[in-house]
Write an enzyme that holds these catalytic residues in place. Structure first.
Site, PDB file in Angstrom:
ATOM      1  N   CYS A 112       0.831  -1.200   0.000  1.00 53.33           N
ATOM      2  CA  CYS A 112       0.000   0.000   0.000  1.00 53.33           C
ATOM      3  C   CYS A 112       0.865   1.250   0.000  1.00 53.33           C
ATOM      4  O   CYS A 112       1.981   1.265   0.481  1.00 53.33           O
ATOM      5  CB  CYS A 112      -0.900   0.022   1.233  1.00 53.33           C
ATOM      6  SG  CYS A 112      -2.099  -1.310   1.291  1.00 53.33           S
ATOM      7  N   PHE A 251     -10.809 -14.100   5.871  1.00 54.34           N
ATOM      8  CA  PHE A 251     -12.178 -13.642   6.065  1.00 54.34           C
ATOM      9  C   PHE A 251     -12.675 -13.998   7.467  1.00 54.34           C
ATOM     10  O   PHE A 251     -13.768 -14.547   7.649  1.00 54.34           O
ATOM     11  CB  PHE A 251     -13.112 -14.211   4.997  1.00 54.34           C
ATOM     12  CG  PHE A 251     -14.256 -13.283   4.675  1.00 54.34           C
ATOM     13  CD1 PHE A 251     -14.037 -12.102   3.995  1.00 54.34           C
ATOM     14  CD2 PHE A 251     -15.543 -13.577   5.087  1.00 54.34           C
ATOM     15  CE1 PHE A 251     -15.080 -11.228   3.709  1.00 54.34           C
ATOM     16  CE2 PHE A 251     -16.597 -12.714   4.814  1.00 54.34           C
ATOM     17  CZ  PHE A 251     -16.358 -11.532   4.126  1.00 54.34           C
ATOM     18  N   ALA A 252     -11.819 -13.704   8.458  1.00 51.89           N
ATOM     19  CA  ALA A 252     -12.142 -14.035   9.851  1.00 51.89           C
ATOM     20  C   ALA A 252     -13.188 -13.059  10.378  1.00 51.89           C
ATOM     21  O   ALA A 252     -12.939 -11.854  10.474  1.00 51.89           O
ATOM     22  CB  ALA A 252     -10.887 -13.962  10.709  1.00 51.89           C
ATOM     23  N   ARG A 253     -14.354 -13.580  10.716  1.00 52.70           N
ATOM     24  CA  ARG A 253     -15.467 -12.765  11.193  1.00 52.70           C
ATOM     25  C   ARG A 253     -16.239 -13.513  12.276  1.00 52.70           C
ATOM     26  O   ARG A 253     -16.697 -14.636  12.051  1.00 52.70           O
ATOM     27  CB  ARG A 253     -16.452 -12.449  10.059  1.00 52.70           C
ATOM     28  CG  ARG A 253     -15.881 -11.704   8.859  1.00 52.70           C
ATOM     29  CD  ARG A 253     -15.641 -10.224   9.175  1.00 52.70           C
ATOM     30  NE  ARG A 253     -15.374  -9.459   7.971  1.00 52.70           N
ATOM     31  CZ  ARG A 253     -14.207  -9.399   7.350  1.00 52.70           C
ATOM     32  NH1 ARG A 253     -13.198 -10.107   7.810  1.00 52.70           N
ATOM     33  NH2 ARG A 253     -14.048  -8.656   6.264  1.00 52.70           N
ATOM     34  N   GLY A 254     -16.346 -12.905  13.453  1.00 52.43           N
ATOM     35  CA  GLY A 254     -17.195 -13.467  14.499  1.00 52.43           C
ATOM     36  C   GLY A 254     -16.808 -14.875  14.894  1.00 52.43           C
ATOM     37  O   GLY A 254     -15.734 -15.118  15.448  1.00 52.43           O
ATOM     38  N   THR A 255     -17.657 -15.862  14.567  1.00 51.16           N
ATOM     39  CA  THR A 255     -17.410 -17.251  14.938  1.00 51.16           C
ATOM     40  C   THR A 255     -16.948 -18.090  13.755  1.00 51.16           C
ATOM     41  O   THR A 255     -16.897 -19.323  13.853  1.00 51.16           O
ATOM     42  CB  THR A 255     -18.690 -17.891  15.523  1.00 51.16           C
ATOM     43  OG1 THR A 255     -19.727 -17.843  14.535  1.00 51.16           O
ATOM     44  CG2 THR A 255     -19.140 -17.146  16.769  1.00 51.16           C
ATOM     45  N   LYS A 256     -16.600 -17.454  12.625  1.00 54.07           N
ATOM     46  CA  LYS A 256     -16.248 -18.199  11.420  1.00 54.07           C
ATOM     47  C   LYS A 256     -14.954 -17.667  10.800  1.00 54.07           C
ATOM     48  O   LYS A 256     -14.652 -16.481  10.887  1.00 54.07           O
ATOM     49  CB  LYS A 256     -17.369 -18.113  10.382  1.00 54.07           C
ATOM     50  CG  LYS A 256     -18.694 -18.731  10.832  1.00 54.07           C
ATOM     51  CD  LYS A 256     -19.746 -18.580   9.740  1.00 54.07           C
ATOM     52  CE  LYS A 256     -21.076 -19.182  10.172  1.00 54.07           C
ATOM     53  NZ  LYS A 256     -22.116 -19.043   9.118  1.00 54.07           N
TER      54      LYS A 256
END
Length: 269
Positions: A112, A251-256
């Site tokens: 970036c 794509f780590a989100r919440g419980t997944k």
């Protein structure tokens, strides 16, 4: 030249919608340009955040193959007001020989920010070895770390413009590094680890950015067995993770999370 004590500054902006426009203040990240010189030769210009510059220099030299460890360095002098870092290696001719051997071979990476005269000389996977599966960790622990990581950056909460990298072991977060560029944030993590003698073979790295091939290569070189990203990897990153036995999740989100390679290290209860 930004103030050493600040990495953001307040700007007046116009907030627009179809119904109205209103003026408000917003904290904007300050770009800092750091030129790194190795044995008197300008090696690279980095656009970065004015924070943890020593770790950035050390980590960048390691991931680019300039050094194998802290013992290769005689001195690092950072002149913050001038935006320059001067590195002296123990072996004086090593860097010069490396530059001559790779003259004309440059890879434009996905880093970036505006990268002026940036040349990654050793972005290849020669002389790397696969990792073993000695380090394992509970999947529920990784999820806990991911959710903790999301709340860890005060700079992100303030500006919404910073990338973060957190290094974790079985006990929890070891430290967090942040930068305007996700590659820089990884280099800062690795620079800190090299400087403090941390055993990276028993750690997991969580990053806010996506994972292209040049990012996963840094992880392989550092021999970090688990990489978890808030975003997604590229196809080549997945191929390299499989080749060198890196546990790669995204794509780590919440419980997944999405698991792309080497689930053997995650213990599902």
């Amino acid at each position: 030249m930004p103030d050493k004590n600040h990495i953001s500054q307040t700007h007046k902006i116009l907030l627009c919608s179809t119904q109205e426009q209103s003026e408000e203040s917003q904290e904007i990240l300050i770009e800092y340009k750091l030129s790194i010189y190795v044995n008197g030769i300008r090696y690279v210009n980095l656009i970065c955040t004015h924070k943890n510059l020593y770790e950035l220099v050390l980590g960048n030299l390691f991931t680019e193959g300039i050094i194998q460890g802290i013992s290769d360095i005689e001195s690092i002098e950072i002149m913050e007001d001038e935006g320059k870092a001067f590195v002296t290696l123990i072996t004086k001719d090593t860097f010069k020989d490396m530059i001559e051997a790779t003259e004309g071979i440059r890879t434009i990476t996905t880093a970036c920010g505006k990268q002026h005269s940036i040349a990654y000389y050793l972005m290849n996977d020669e002389n790397l070895t696969t990792l073993d599966y000695n380090f394992t960790i509970r999947f529920s622990r990784i999820l806990f770390y991911v959710n903790e990581f999301q709340k860890s950056s005060d700079i992100y909460k303030l500006t919404r413009g910073i990338h973060s990298c957190g290094l974790y072991d079985e006990e929890g977060m070891l430290y967090l590094m942040e930068d305007i560029g996700r590659h820089n944030a990884v280099d800062k993590v690795l620079g800190y680890a090299i400087d403090h003698g941390i055993d990276l073979s028993k750690t997991a790295l969580i990053t806010s950015g996506r994972v292209p091939s040049d990012m996963i290569l840094k992880i392989i070189k550092a021999r970090i067995p688990i990489l978890v990203a808030r975003s997604v990897p590229t196809d080549v990153a997945i191929e390299m993770a499989n080749k060198y036995n890196i546990t790669l999740a995204g794509f780590a989100r919440g419980t997944k999370i999405n698991l792309y390679s080497n689930e053997q290290r995650l213990l599902f209860e």
